[in-house]
Motif scaffolding. Sequence first.
Motif, PDB file in Angstrom:
ATOM      1  N   LEU A   4      26.510  29.392  34.878  1.00 49.26           N
ATOM      2  CA  LEU A   4      26.017  28.012  34.876  1.00 49.26           C
ATOM      3  C   LEU A   4      25.089  27.809  36.067  1.00 49.26           C
ATOM      4  CD1 LEU A   4      26.259  25.171  33.538  1.00 49.26           C
ATOM      5  CD2 LEU A   4      27.977  24.650  35.279  1.00 49.26           C
ATOM      6  N   VAL A   5      23.870  27.359  35.804  1.00 49.63           N
ATOM      7  CA  VAL A   5      22.914  27.045  36.864  1.00 49.63           C
ATOM      8  C   VAL A   5      22.777  25.526  36.933  1.00 49.63           C
ATOM      9  CG1 VAL A   5      20.514  27.231  37.619  1.00 49.63           C
ATOM     10  CG2 VAL A   5      21.687  29.237  36.658  1.00 49.63           C
ATOM     11  N   VAL A   6      23.084  24.973  38.092  1.00 51.00           N
ATOM     12  CA  VAL A   6      23.017  23.519  38.272  1.00 51.00           C
ATOM     13  C   VAL A   6      21.684  23.190  38.945  1.00 51.00           C
ATOM     14  CG1 VAL A   6      24.120  21.507  39.294  1.00 51.00           C
ATOM     15  CG2 VAL A   6      25.519  23.392  38.420  1.00 51.00           C
ATOM     16  N   GLY A   7      20.806  22.547  38.208  1.00 50.21           N
ATOM     17  CA  GLY A   7      19.479  22.183  38.722  1.00 50.21           C
ATOM     18  C   GLY A   7      18.422  23.160  38.244  1.00 50.21           C
ATOM     19  N   ALA A   8      17.442  22.655  37.501  1.00 48.58           N
ATOM     20  CA  ALA A   8      16.333  23.491  37.033  1.00 48.58           C
ATOM     21  C   ALA A   8      15.096  23.127  37.840  1.00 48.58           C
ATOM     22  CB  ALA A   8      16.099  23.277  35.539  1.00 48.58           C
TER      23      ALA A   8
ATOM     24  N   TYR B 104      32.172  28.560  31.934  1.00 51.49           N
ATOM     25  CA  TYR B 104      31.376  29.630  32.565  1.00 51.49           C
ATOM     26  C   TYR B 104      32.205  30.476  33.523  1.00 51.49           C
ATOM     27  CZ  TYR B 104      27.697  27.026  30.360  1.00 51.49           C
ATOM     28  OH  TYR B 104      26.942  26.409  29.407  1.00 51.49           O
ATOM     29  N   ASP B 105      31.705  31.701  33.772  1.00 54.57           N
ATOM     30  CA  ASP B 105      32.391  32.644  34.670  1.00 54.57           C
ATOM     31  C   ASP B 105      32.019  32.414  36.126  1.00 54.57           C
ATOM     32  OD1 ASP B 105      33.146  34.060  32.329  1.00 54.57           O
ATOM     33  OD2 ASP B 105      31.246  35.163  32.375  1.00 54.57           O
ATOM     34  N   LEU B 106      30.821  31.897  36.345  1.00 59.02           N
ATOM     35  CA  LEU B 106      30.272  31.792  37.700  1.00 59.02           C
ATOM     36  C   LEU B 106      29.324  30.604  37.712  1.00 59.02           C
ATOM     37  CD1 LEU B 106      28.744  34.720  39.759  1.00 59.02           C
ATOM     38  CD2 LEU B 106      27.427  32.647  39.408  1.00 59.02           C
ATOM     39  N   VAL B 107      29.236  29.924  38.864  1.00 56.36           N
ATOM     40  CA  VAL B 107      28.353  28.765  38.985  1.00 56.36           C
ATOM     41  C   VAL B 107      27.351  29.024  40.103  1.00 56.36           C
ATOM     42  CG1 VAL B 107      28.250  26.283  39.479  1.00 56.36           C
ATOM     43  CG2 VAL B 107      30.202  27.225  38.204  1.00 56.36           C
ATOM     44  N   ALA B 108      26.082  28.729  39.849  1.00 61.67           N
ATOM     45  CA  ALA B 108      25.042  28.830  40.868  1.00 61.67           C
ATOM     46  C   ALA B 108      24.504  27.429  41.120  1.00 61.67           C
ATOM     47  CB  ALA B 108      23.921  29.764  40.408  1.00 61.67           C
ATOM     48  N   ASP B 109      24.633  26.982  42.369  1.00 62.31           N
ATOM     49  CA  ASP B 109      24.217  25.623  42.712  1.00 62.31           C
ATOM     50  C   ASP B 109      22.788  25.633  43.250  1.00 62.31           C
ATOM     51  OD1 ASP B 109      23.952  23.019  43.476  1.00 62.31           O
ATOM     52  OD2 ASP B 109      25.439  23.096  45.092  1.00 62.31           O
ATOM     53  N   GLY B 110      21.882  25.081  42.463  1.00 60.65           N
ATOM     54  CA  GLY B 110      20.497  24.923  42.899  1.00 60.65           C
ATOM     55  C   GLY B 110      20.143  23.449  42.967  1.00 60.65           C
ATOM     56  N   SER B 111      21.166  22.614  43.181  1.00 62.45           N
ATOM     57  CA  SER B 111      20.918  21.167  43.215  1.00 62.45           C
ATOM     58  C   SER B 111      20.329  20.791  44.578  1.00 62.45           C
ATOM     59  CB  SER B 111      22.227  20.403  42.986  1.00 62.45           C
ATOM     60  OG  SER B 111      23.098  20.584  44.080  1.00 62.45           O
ATOM     61  N   ASP B 112      19.874  19.567  44.695  1.00 64.70           N
ATOM     62  CA  ASP B 112      19.194  19.153  45.925  1.00 64.70           C
ATOM     63  C   ASP B 112      19.927  17.996  46.595  1.00 64.70           C
ATOM     64  OD1 ASP B 112      18.795  17.160  44.139  1.00 64.70           O
ATOM     65  OD2 ASP B 112      16.609  17.061  44.353  1.00 64.70           O
ATOM     66  N   ASN B 113      21.228  17.861  46.305  1.00 65.42           N
ATOM     67  CA  ASN B 113      21.916  16.717  46.914  1.00 65.42           C
ATOM     68  C   ASN B 113      23.347  17.079  47.271  1.00 65.42           C
ATOM     69  OD1 ASN B 113      23.858  15.516  44.671  1.00 65.42           O
ATOM     70  ND2 ASN B 113      21.999  16.264  43.675  1.00 65.42           N
TER      71      ASN B 113
ATOM     72  N   ALA C 184      25.747  29.361  46.288  1.00 70.37           N
ATOM     73  CA  ALA C 184      25.109  28.095  46.653  1.00 70.37           C
ATOM     74  C   ALA C 184      23.953  28.320  47.612  1.00 70.37           C
ATOM     75  CB  ALA C 184      26.144  27.170  47.301  1.00 70.37           C
ATOM     76  N   ALA C 185      22.839  27.673  47.340  1.00 73.89           N
ATOM     77  CA  ALA C 185      21.677  27.751  48.221  1.00 73.89           C
ATOM     78  C   ALA C 185      21.225  26.345  48.555  1.00 73.89           C
ATOM     79  CB  ALA C 185      20.545  28.521  47.557  1.00 73.89           C
ATOM     80  N   ALA C 186      20.534  26.208  49.676  1.00 78.68           N
ATOM     81  CA  ALA C 186      19.990  24.913  50.067  1.00 78.68           C
ATOM     82  C   ALA C 186      18.684  25.145  50.806  1.00 78.68           C
ATOM     83  CB  ALA C 186      20.986  24.166  50.954  1.00 78.68           C
ATOM     84  N   LEU C 187      17.830  24.126  50.783  1.00 76.31           N
ATOM     85  CA  LEU C 187      16.469  24.257  51.304  1.00 76.31           C
ATOM     86  C   LEU C 187      16.135  23.150  52.277  1.00 76.31           C
ATOM     87  CD1 LEU C 187      14.612  24.716  47.903  1.00 76.31           C
ATOM     88  CD2 LEU C 187      14.967  26.500  49.631  1.00 76.31           C
ATOM     89  N   SER C 188      15.291  23.473  53.260  1.00 76.62           N
ATOM     90  CA  SER C 188      14.569  22.449  54.002  1.00 76.62           C
ATOM     91  C   SER C 188      13.095  22.893  53.963  1.00 76.62           C
ATOM     92  CB  SER C 188      15.130  22.301  55.408  1.00 76.62           C
ATOM     93  OG  SER C 188      15.102  23.529  56.072  1.00 76.62           O
TER      94      SER C 188
END
Length: 259
Positions: free
Chosen positions: A34-38, A121-130, A150-154
């Motif tokens: 599962l990818v959260v955030g496209a 889902y077996d695994l979750v990837a967090d690409g959300s921005d909040n 989980a990843a995060a950006l500035s």
Amino acid sequence: MELSEDQFQRYARHLILDEVGEEGQLRLLESRVLVVGAGGLGSPLLLYLAAAGVGTIGIVDNDQVDITNLQRQIVHATRNIGALKVDSARDTLCAVNPEIQVETHAQRLDPDNAEAIVAGYDLVADGSDNFATRYLLTDLCCRRAKPLVAAALSPFEGQLSIFRPYLGAGHPCYRCLFRDPPPPDLVPRCEEAGILGAVAGVLGTLQAVEVLKELLGLGDSLDGTLLLYDALRTRFHSIRIAKDPECPTCGTHVLAAED
Ligand SMILES: [Zn+2]
């Protein structure tokens, strides 16, 4: 399950690796991610997971493609401006690899729907921005024993880790590092802060590598480590994350109560 003739061709550069091989490729094909955030992170992440043959990819996003997204959200094309991001991303992924299944969830992840979506889902990837989504996934993935990449950006930096706190001692969660979300007004999102688009590409691609490693059981896991990327100085460094025994999500008392 066996690979077809087409699949032997498509995944030839995986199959030739001793570390992947036919067994590993079959494992990817049977995986559900599962990818959260496209968005900026989700774009390269989704593209690489689809290309690698992750058999079922779920995408959660309730936004529509806007022209200001295209500077970094490379899974979307100009012709898809105005379309739902989940539909736009699905079109692109199916063009790259028509044999995978793409499941779209055109919703904003919230406490009411997250449990049912993540369960599949077996695994979750967090690409959300909040932070609301980040903390929701931190707690839920711990409770449901799902690895969370989980990843995060500035604007010129990024961070990445994988969390498997349900494994117990030595396996921290995001709350072990940052107990509570910061006040909302302290954290500008991409829309306000700006971002060098390719920085999102670096982090989303690293996230894809870590997802594939986790699915294949390859190499050293980032579990317990926070990887930091500084684009302006072209530096990577990593810090250890200690498990907090008092953590409200994965502390000793919480995990013991669930046993
Ligand atoms: Zn924790």
